[in-house]
Write a protein that holds these residues in place. Structure first.
Motif, PDB file in Angstrom:
ATOM      1  N   ILE A   1       0.784  -1.174   0.081  1.00 48.03           N
ATOM      2  CA  ILE A   1       0.106  -0.078   0.037  1.00 48.03           C
ATOM      3  C   ILE A   1       1.122   1.064  -0.100  1.00 48.03           C
ATOM      4  O   ILE A   1       1.754   1.322   0.768  1.00 48.03           O
ATOM      5  N   LYS A   2       0.456   2.141  -0.756  1.00 52.57           N
ATOM      6  CA  LYS A   2       1.070   3.366  -0.796  1.00 52.57           C
ATOM      7  C   LYS A   2       0.138   4.364  -0.578  1.00 52.57           C
ATOM      8  O   LYS A   2      -0.951   4.501  -1.212  1.00 52.57           O
ATOM      9  N   ALA A   3       0.456   5.304   0.749  1.00 44.37           N
ATOM     10  CA  ALA A   3      -0.815   5.914   1.259  1.00 44.37           C
ATOM     11  C   ALA A   3      -0.510   7.588   1.196  1.00 44.37           C
ATOM     12  O   ALA A   3       0.698   7.997   1.451  1.00 44.37           O
ATOM     13  N   SER A   4      -1.427   8.438   1.323  1.00 38.75           N
ATOM     14  CA  SER A   4      -1.107   9.691   1.798  1.00 38.75           C
ATOM     15  C   SER A   4      -1.888   9.784   3.057  1.00 38.75           C
ATOM     16  O   SER A   4      -2.738   9.212   3.478  1.00 38.75           O
ATOM     17  N   ALA A   5      -0.957  10.514   3.972  1.00 41.00           N
ATOM     18  CA  ALA A   5      -1.514  10.429   5.474  1.00 41.00           C
ATOM     19  C   ALA A   5      -1.273  12.160   5.891  1.00 41.00           C
ATOM     20  O   ALA A   5      -0.596  12.692   5.519  1.00 41.00           O
ATOM     21  N   LYS A   6      -2.335  12.800   6.488  1.00 41.84           N
ATOM     22  CA  LYS A   6      -2.378  14.033   7.268  1.00 41.84           C
ATOM     23  C   LYS A   6      -2.671  13.658   8.731  1.00 41.84           C
ATOM     24  O   LYS A   6      -3.674  13.056   9.301  1.00 41.84           O
TER      25      LYS A   6
ATOM     26  N   ALA B   1       3.210   7.425   3.403  1.00 39.42           N
ATOM     27  CA  ALA B   1       3.146   6.379   4.014  1.00 39.42           C
ATOM     28  C   ALA B   1       3.256   4.931   3.253  1.00 39.42           C
ATOM     29  O   ALA B   1       2.280   4.942   2.234  1.00 39.42           O
ATOM     30  N   GLU B   2       4.255   4.191   3.221  1.00 38.27           N
ATOM     31  CA  GLU B   2       4.350   2.960   2.552  1.00 38.27           C
ATOM     32  C   GLU B   2       4.336   1.712   3.452  1.00 38.27           C
ATOM     33  O   GLU B   2       4.904   1.650   4.487  1.00 38.27           O
ATOM     34  N   ILE B   3       3.280   0.886   3.181  1.00 38.46           N
ATOM     35  CA  ILE B   3       2.906  -0.054   4.211  1.00 38.46           C
ATOM     36  C   ILE B   3       3.111  -1.414   3.303  1.00 38.46           C
ATOM     37  O   ILE B   3       2.421  -1.816   2.338  1.00 38.46           O
ATOM     38  N   LYS B   4       3.785  -2.522   3.903  1.00 41.38           N
ATOM     39  CA  LYS B   4       4.117  -3.743   3.371  1.00 41.38           C
ATOM     40  C   LYS B   4       3.600  -4.735   4.267  1.00 41.38           C
ATOM     41  O   LYS B   4       4.047  -4.688   5.589  1.00 41.38           O
ATOM     42  N   ILE B   5       2.851  -5.673   3.894  1.00 44.53           N
ATOM     43  CA  ILE B   5       2.227  -6.615   5.085  1.00 44.53           C
ATOM     44  C   ILE B   5       2.700  -7.980   4.371  1.00 44.53           C
ATOM     45  O   ILE B   5       2.280  -8.478   3.263  1.00 44.53           O
TER      46      ILE B   5
ATOM     47  N   PHE C   1       8.620  12.420   4.474  1.00 44.70           N
ATOM     48  CA  PHE C   1       8.200  13.594   4.314  1.00 44.70           C
ATOM     49  C   PHE C   1       9.201  14.529   3.365  1.00 44.70           C
ATOM     50  O   PHE C   1      10.364  14.406   3.317  1.00 44.70           O
ATOM     51  N   LEU C   2       8.577  14.665   1.957  1.00 45.13           N
ATOM     52  CA  LEU C   2       9.466  15.391   1.109  1.00 45.13           C
ATOM     53  C   LEU C   2      10.504  14.327   0.702  1.00 45.13           C
ATOM     54  O   LEU C   2      11.556  14.828   0.202  1.00 45.13           O
ATOM     55  N   GLY C   3      10.084  12.959   0.498  1.00 47.18           N
ATOM     56  CA  GLY C   3      11.019  11.875   0.028  1.00 47.18           C
ATOM     57  C   GLY C   3      11.862  11.294   0.815  1.00 47.18           C
ATOM     58  O   GLY C   3      12.626  10.610   0.643  1.00 47.18           O
ATOM     59  N   ILE C   4      12.027  11.980   2.273  1.00 48.38           N
ATOM     60  CA  ILE C   4      12.970  11.649   3.331  1.00 48.38           C
ATOM     61  C   ILE C   4      12.274  10.826   4.423  1.00 48.38           C
ATOM     62  O   ILE C   4      11.288  11.000   4.810  1.00 48.38           O
TER      63      ILE C   4
ATOM     64  N   ILE D   1      -5.974  11.702  12.376  1.00 46.64           N
ATOM     65  CA  ILE D   1      -5.107  11.086  11.171  1.00 46.64           C
ATOM     66  C   ILE D   1      -5.773  10.642  10.076  1.00 46.64           C
ATOM     67  O   ILE D   1      -6.829   9.945  10.491  1.00 46.64           O
ATOM     68  N   ASN D   2      -5.838  11.015   8.944  1.00 42.76           N
ATOM     69  CA  ASN D   2      -6.238  10.712   7.949  1.00 42.76           C
ATOM     70  C   ASN D   2      -5.406   9.917   6.866  1.00 42.76           C
ATOM     71  O   ASN D   2      -4.240  10.329   6.574  1.00 42.76           O
ATOM     72  N   LEU D   3      -5.766   8.752   6.549  1.00 37.01           N
ATOM     73  CA  LEU D   3      -5.106   7.912   5.877  1.00 37.01           C
ATOM     74  C   LEU D   3      -5.950   7.437   4.536  1.00 37.01           C
ATOM     75  O   LEU D   3      -6.640   6.744   4.571  1.00 37.01           O
ATOM     76  N   ASN D   4      -5.314   7.804   3.229  1.00 30.56           N
ATOM     77  CA  ASN D   4      -5.905   7.427   2.143  1.00 30.56           C
ATOM     78  C   ASN D   4      -5.073   6.665   1.151  1.00 30.56           C
ATOM     79  O   ASN D   4      -3.933   7.032   0.986  1.00 30.56           O
ATOM     80  N   TYR D   5      -5.453   5.215   0.730  1.00 23.43           N
ATOM     81  CA  TYR D   5      -4.776   4.307   0.179  1.00 23.43           C
ATOM     82  C   TYR D   5      -4.739   4.761  -1.332  1.00 23.43           C
ATOM     83  O   TYR D   5      -5.955   4.747  -1.908  1.00 23.43           O
ATOM     84  N   ASN D   6      -3.503   5.064  -1.777  1.00 27.23           N
ATOM     85  CA  ASN D   6      -3.666   5.390  -3.383  1.00 27.23           C
ATOM     86  C   ASN D   6      -2.930   4.526  -4.292  1.00 27.23           C
ATOM     87  O   ASN D   6      -3.872   4.127  -5.389  1.00 27.23           O
ATOM     88  N   ASN D   7      -2.334   3.572  -3.942  1.00 23.84           N
ATOM     89  CA  ASN D   7      -1.641   2.553  -4.878  1.00 23.84           C
ATOM     90  C   ASN D   7      -1.816   1.076  -4.021  1.00 23.84           C
ATOM     91  O   ASN D   7      -1.223   1.110  -2.730  1.00 23.84           O
TER      92      ASN D   7
END
Length: 259
Positions: A56-61, A73-77, A89-92, A230-236
């Motif tokens: 999962i690749k997600a955007s989080a606020k 956020a990158e999530i691997k399960i 944050f900004l690729g870091i 916290i808002n987490l949206n799964y993009n990929n």
């Protein structure tokens, strides 16, 4: 630092802030459900995702009374085996966590600290029982607790099945399932004696060959001094790919001791 760790562990570290939450009254009209409707629990588990790995690749606020931060956020399960979460944050990479059924490890960049331990010490520190299954269930939209092992009072609230835990006196847990597919729509965990409340809301989902997965998760902790969100949206999202789980603490980081 707190915001990055909160995003890494989602609800886990929402309660780690140690602040008191405000209990919220629920004044919704309720209708008693018959015993026949206890099939809701069994039908909930008919939706169980069938996968070996999940990416999962997600955007989080993250938002609290003092700050707001947008990150990725990158999530691997690897199902039932390990979860790797990276917050950037900004690729870091600002924080990273590796979670297994027996161990929890994380590090964060701001203060150059890391933690290595098991769920026993972490649960004592957080003040709530925690294990690998709860973290995995949160991410895939399954009830945090195994509903098949509990005893619940069932009612209908705004066309949702509400299952309220009767087992624990000090901790109140409620699970809300939709009446169509019996997917989790909302979960509430509160400790009235300590004025704590945690709410998890699933607003969107997507159907895959492997099952239905939530794509939008909102986590709210309401506190006397304000609200943390916290808002987490799964993009990929992808299933059953070969994934790597690289994790190592950068040199020079200081270990956090939890007593």
């Amino acid at each position: 630092m707190k915001k990055y760790i909160a995003i890494v562990f989602l609800t886990v570290f929402m309660v780690s802030c140690k602040s008191k939450a405000v209990a919220v009254q629920n004044n919704d009209t309720k209708e008693v459900v018959t015993k026949e409707d206890k099939k809701a629990i069994d039908k909930h588990y008919d939706n169980k995702l069938d996968f070996s790995t999940l990416y999962i690749k997600a955007s989080a606020k993250y938002v609290d009374e003092k700050q707001s931060q947008n990150v990725t956020a990158e999530i691997k399960i690897e199902k039932d085996k390990q979860i790797l979460v990276s917050v950037r944050f900004l690729g870091i990479t600002m924080a990273k966590a590796l979670i297994t059924p027996t161990a929890v490890s994380y590090y964060e960049k701001i203060n150059s600290t890391y933690y290595e331990g098991d769920f026993t010490s972490l649960s004592k520190w957080l003040g709530t029982e925690l294990d690998y299954s709860k973290v995995q269930n949160l991410l895939v939209g399954e009830a945090l607790d195994d509903l098949r092992k509990g005893k619940y009072t069932q009612t209908i609230v705004e066309n949702l099945f509400k299952l309220e835990d009767q087992k624990e006196a000090n901790i109140k847990k409620s699970f809300f399932l939709d009446a169509d597919k019996y997917l989790v729509q909302k979960e509430e965990i509160s400790q009235p004696s300590e004025n704590r409340l945690l709410e998890i809301v699933y607003s969107d989902s997507k159907v895959f060959n492997q099952g239905t997965l939530p794509t939008s998760i909102e986590i709210n902790a309401i506190q006397p001094k304000g609200k943390t969100n916290i808002n987490l949206n799964y993009n990929n999202i992808s299933f059953n790919e070969e994934l790597s789980f690289p994790y190592s603490v950068p040199s020079g980081y200081k270990k956090v001791i939890i007593k």
